[in-house]
Each structure stands twice: as structure tokens, then as C-alpha cells.
Design a protein around this motif. Structure first.
Motif, mmCIF file in Angstrom:
data_model
loop_
_atom_site.group_PDB
_atom_site.id
_atom_site.type_symbol
_atom_site.label_atom_id
_atom_site.label_comp_id
_atom_site.label_asym_id
_atom_site.label_seq_id
_atom_site.Cartn_x
_atom_site.Cartn_y
_atom_site.Cartn_z
ATOM 1 N N PHE A 1 -14.681 -65.096 16.123
ATOM 2 C CA PHE A 1 -13.917 -64.065 15.422
ATOM 3 C C PHE A 1 -14.651 -63.659 14.136
ATOM 4 O O PHE A 1 -14.758 -62.468 13.822
ATOM 5 C CB PHE A 1 -12.507 -64.568 15.109
ATOM 6 N N GLY A 2 -15.184 -64.639 13.416
ATOM 7 C CA GLY A 2 -15.950 -64.341 12.213
ATOM 8 C C GLY A 2 -17.174 -63.499 12.510
ATOM 9 O O GLY A 2 -17.474 -62.536 11.789
ATOM 10 N N ILE A 3 -17.880 -63.840 13.570
ATOM 11 C CA ILE A 3 -19.023 -63.022 13.994
ATOM 12 C C ILE A 3 -18.539 -61.619 14.355
ATOM 13 O O ILE A 3 -19.179 -60.614 14.024
ATOM 14 C CB ILE A 3 -19.773 -63.688 15.170
ATOM 15 N N GLY A 4 -17.381 -61.569 15.006
ATOM 16 C CA GLY A 4 -16.789 -60.279 15.349
ATOM 17 C C GLY A 4 -16.437 -59.456 14.120
ATOM 18 O O GLY A 4 -16.595 -58.226 14.125
ATOM 19 N N LEU A 5 -15.961 -60.112 13.060
ATOM 20 C CA LEU A 5 -15.690 -59.391 11.806
ATOM 21 C C LEU A 5 -16.960 -58.716 11.306
ATOM 22 O O LEU A 5 -16.951 -57.549 10.902
ATOM 23 C CB LEU A 5 -15.141 -60.347 10.741
ATOM 24 N N TYR A 6 -18.039 -59.471 11.333
ATOM 25 C CA TYR A 6 -19.324 -58.944 10.870
ATOM 26 C C TYR A 6 -19.802 -57.784 11.763
ATOM 27 O O TYR A 6 -20.166 -56.710 11.271
ATOM 28 C CB TYR A 6 -20.358 -60.064 10.828
ATOM 29 N N MET B 1 -13.576 -61.738 20.053
ATOM 30 C CA MET B 1 -12.995 -63.052 20.353
ATOM 31 C C MET B 1 -12.469 -63.087 21.793
ATOM 32 O O MET B 1 -12.651 -64.085 22.507
ATOM 33 C CB MET B 1 -11.863 -63.317 19.353
ATOM 34 N N ASP B 2 -11.848 -62.007 22.227
ATOM 35 C CA ASP B 2 -11.314 -61.948 23.592
ATOM 36 C C ASP B 2 -12.420 -61.899 24.635
ATOM 37 O O ASP B 2 -12.290 -62.506 25.707
ATOM 38 C CB ASP B 2 -10.379 -60.748 23.738
ATOM 39 N N VAL B 3 -13.498 -61.207 24.349
ATOM 40 C CA VAL B 3 -14.654 -61.188 25.267
ATOM 41 C C VAL B 3 -15.221 -62.597 25.396
ATOM 42 O O VAL B 3 -15.577 -63.046 26.497
ATOM 43 C CB VAL B 3 -15.716 -60.172 24.800
ATOM 44 N N TRP B 4 -15.290 -63.316 24.285
ATOM 45 C CA TRP B 4 -15.739 -64.711 24.297
ATOM 46 C C TRP B 4 -14.838 -65.542 25.214
ATOM 47 O O TRP B 4 -15.324 -66.328 26.027
ATOM 48 C CB TRP B 4 -15.736 -65.261 22.872
ATOM 49 N N ALA B 5 -13.529 -65.357 25.093
ATOM 50 C CA ALA B 5 -12.580 -66.117 25.916
ATOM 51 C C ALA B 5 -12.761 -65.805 27.400
ATOM 52 O O ALA B 5 -12.722 -66.709 28.243
ATOM 53 C CB ALA B 5 -11.149 -65.818 25.481
ATOM 54 N N GLY C 1 -13.749 -66.467 9.390
ATOM 55 C CA GLY C 1 -13.456 -67.000 10.717
ATOM 56 C C GLY C 1 -13.167 -68.488 10.670
ATOM 57 O O GLY C 1 -12.226 -68.975 11.292
ATOM 58 N N LEU C 2 -13.971 -69.203 9.905
ATOM 59 C CA LEU C 2 -13.775 -70.651 9.776
ATOM 60 C C LEU C 2 -12.429 -70.973 9.129
ATOM 61 O O LEU C 2 -11.685 -71.821 9.630
ATOM 62 C CB LEU C 2 -14.915 -71.257 8.948
ATOM 63 N N VAL C 3 -12.098 -70.283 8.070
ATOM 64 C CA VAL C 3 -10.834 -70.529 7.372
ATOM 65 C C VAL C 3 -9.640 -70.124 8.242
ATOM 66 O O VAL C 3 -8.597 -70.776 8.213
ATOM 67 C CB VAL C 3 -10.818 -69.793 6.012
ATOM 68 N N SER C 4 -9.820 -69.092 9.055
ATOM 69 C CA SER C 4 -8.706 -68.608 9.883
ATOM 70 C C SER C 4 -8.248 -69.624 10.917
ATOM 71 O O SER C 4 -7.124 -69.534 11.415
ATOM 72 C CB SER C 4 -9.076 -67.284 10.563
ATOM 73 N N VAL C 5 -9.076 -70.611 11.214
ATOM 74 C CA VAL C 5 -8.670 -71.627 12.196
ATOM 75 C C VAL C 5 -7.529 -72.493 11.661
ATOM 76 O O VAL C 5 -6.847 -73.168 12.435
ATOM 77 C CB VAL C 5 -9.884 -72.480 12.662
ATOM 78 N N ALA C 6 -7.281 -72.434 10.368
ATOM 79 C CA ALA C 6 -6.136 -73.168 9.802
ATOM 80 C C ALA C 6 -4.817 -72.663 10.388
ATOM 81 O O ALA C 6 -3.868 -73.447 10.523
ATOM 82 C CB ALA C 6 -6.124 -73.046 8.281
ATOM 83 N N ALA C 7 -4.741 -71.388 10.733
ATOM 84 C CA ALA C 7 -3.496 -70.833 11.280
ATOM 85 C C ALA C 7 -3.094 -71.498 12.600
ATOM 86 O O ALA C 7 -1.970 -71.981 12.722
ATOM 87 C CB ALA C 7 -3.604 -69.321 11.414
ATOM 88 N N PRO C 8 -3.981 -71.553 13.593
ATOM 89 C CA PRO C 8 -3.558 -72.254 14.807
ATOM 90 C C PRO C 8 -3.384 -73.758 14.585
ATOM 91 O O PRO C 8 -2.458 -74.363 15.140
ATOM 92 C CB PRO C 8 -4.662 -71.953 15.818
ATOM 93 N N PHE C 9 -4.251 -74.358 13.795
ATOM 94 C CA PHE C 9 -4.148 -75.804 13.565
ATOM 95 C C PHE C 9 -2.830 -76.191 12.888
ATOM 96 O O PHE C 9 -2.221 -77.196 13.249
ATOM 97 C CB PHE C 9 -5.301 -76.298 12.693
ATOM 98 N N CYS C 10 -2.411 -75.412 11.910
ATOM 99 C CA CYS C 10 -1.277 -75.803 11.065
ATOM 100 C C CYS C 10 0.034 -75.090 11.392
ATOM 101 O O CYS C 10 1.098 -75.558 10.983
ATOM 102 C CB CYS C 10 -1.618 -75.557 9.600
#
Length: 162
Positions: free
Chosen positions: A147-152, A19-23, A106-115
Motif C-alpha cells: 500500500f505504501g508503494i502504491g501511495l508513492y 494493494m488489491d492487485v498484490w492480493a 504504509g508501515l504505520v497503517s498496519v496498526a489499524a488491522p493489528f489493533c
């Protein structure tokens, strides 16, 4: 149990690094800034003192070692998300990782920053108070899918060396 936490540590750190490399690539090649993790540290520093929300976290008083706190939290949260994924799909997933559960995590984890994070830092629910909410949401969504791709990818690598 100990192996599961070691798996979560390796996979979470690896995924967060992806995720950090992506950023870094977004900033370098497309001039798209990423989240300043020192501001996350500032928010966390104020959080432990009882202040959950800010009008604008950048205008809040600085917190000692906020950058270190923010970066540490960033990686610990990545490990926590990896642990949740492993708890849900089972530790055997590490032996033969598949992309779908990792992408879904990864998709579900976006709830943390959003909420949690964005409202707490003054950006509103799902970046609703930012100048360009749709763009901010898209950046968050893409970062968390990466991040999800990174998990994989981290699980694939980890499965070969564990």
C-alpha cells in the motif's frame, strides 16, 4: 483544501488498487488468500449496531450488502490514509513524491488491522488468535508496505496528470 481532498482521493484509490492487485497475485500465483472484504462489511454492519468484537466474524449474522460495505470501506480507508499522509508531509509532496514517506505511511497503517480490525473480527491483537499468527502478521505487513508503494506510485502518476 478541495485540491488536497482530490489529491487524497486519487492517491488513496490508486494505492488501494495496487494493494488489491498484490492480493490477487498472491492468490493466483501462490494460493495465498487475502482478507474477505465482505467480512469487513459484516464487522462494520455489526459495529454500527453496537457490537465491536466477535469471537469469529464468519459466524456472526450476515449483514445486508456486506460485500459492498466492505469494499467501499476498504477504499475509503485508503483515501483517509492518503489524506493523513498529505496532512503530515504537506500537499507539495504530490508535486514531487518521494518513496520514504509513502513507505512509512504504509508501515504505520498496519496498526489499524493489528489493533482494530483483527481484534474486532475475532483474530486477536495482531492476529494472535489465528492458527499461524506470524504468517498472518507478515501478510498484513507486506500488504501495507505494498500500500505504501502504491501511495508513492499513485502520487507519481497523479503528479503528471493533475
Amino acid at each position: 483544501m478541495q485540491t488536497c481532498w482530490l489529491d487524497a482521493l486519487a492517491i488513496g484509490v490508486g494505492a488501494t488498487a495496487v494493494m488489491d492487485v498484490w492480493a490477487v497475485a498472491l492468490k493466483r500465483y501462490w494460493c495465498i488468500p487475502s482478507l474477505n472484504l465482505a467480512m469487513v462489511g459484516r464487522w462494520l454492519g455489526h459495529l454500527v449496531r453496537g457490537t465491536f468484537t466477535h469471537a469469529n466474524i464468519a459466524q456472526a449474522a450476515p449483514v445486508r450488502d456486506e460485500a459492498v460495505l466492505g469494499w467501499t470501506a476498504h477504499y475509503l480507508i485508503g483515501v483517509l490514509f492518503a489524506a493523513v499522509l498529505l496532512a503530515l508531509v504537506g500537499a507539495e509532496w504530490v508535486q514531487a513524491p518521494t518513496l520514504a514517506p509513502a513507505l512509512l505511511a504504509g508501515l504505520v497503517s498496519v496498526a489499524a488491522p493489528f489493533c482494530i480490525l483483527q481484534p474486532g473480527m475475532g483474530a486477536g491483537l495482531a492476529a494472535s488468535k489465528t492458527p499461524h499468527p506470524r504468517a498472518a502478521r507478515l501478510r498484513s505487513l507486506m500488504a501495507h508496505l505494498v500500500f505504501g508503494i502504491g501511495l508513492y506510485l499513485a502520487a507519481l502518476l497523479w503528479s503528471t496528470i493533475r
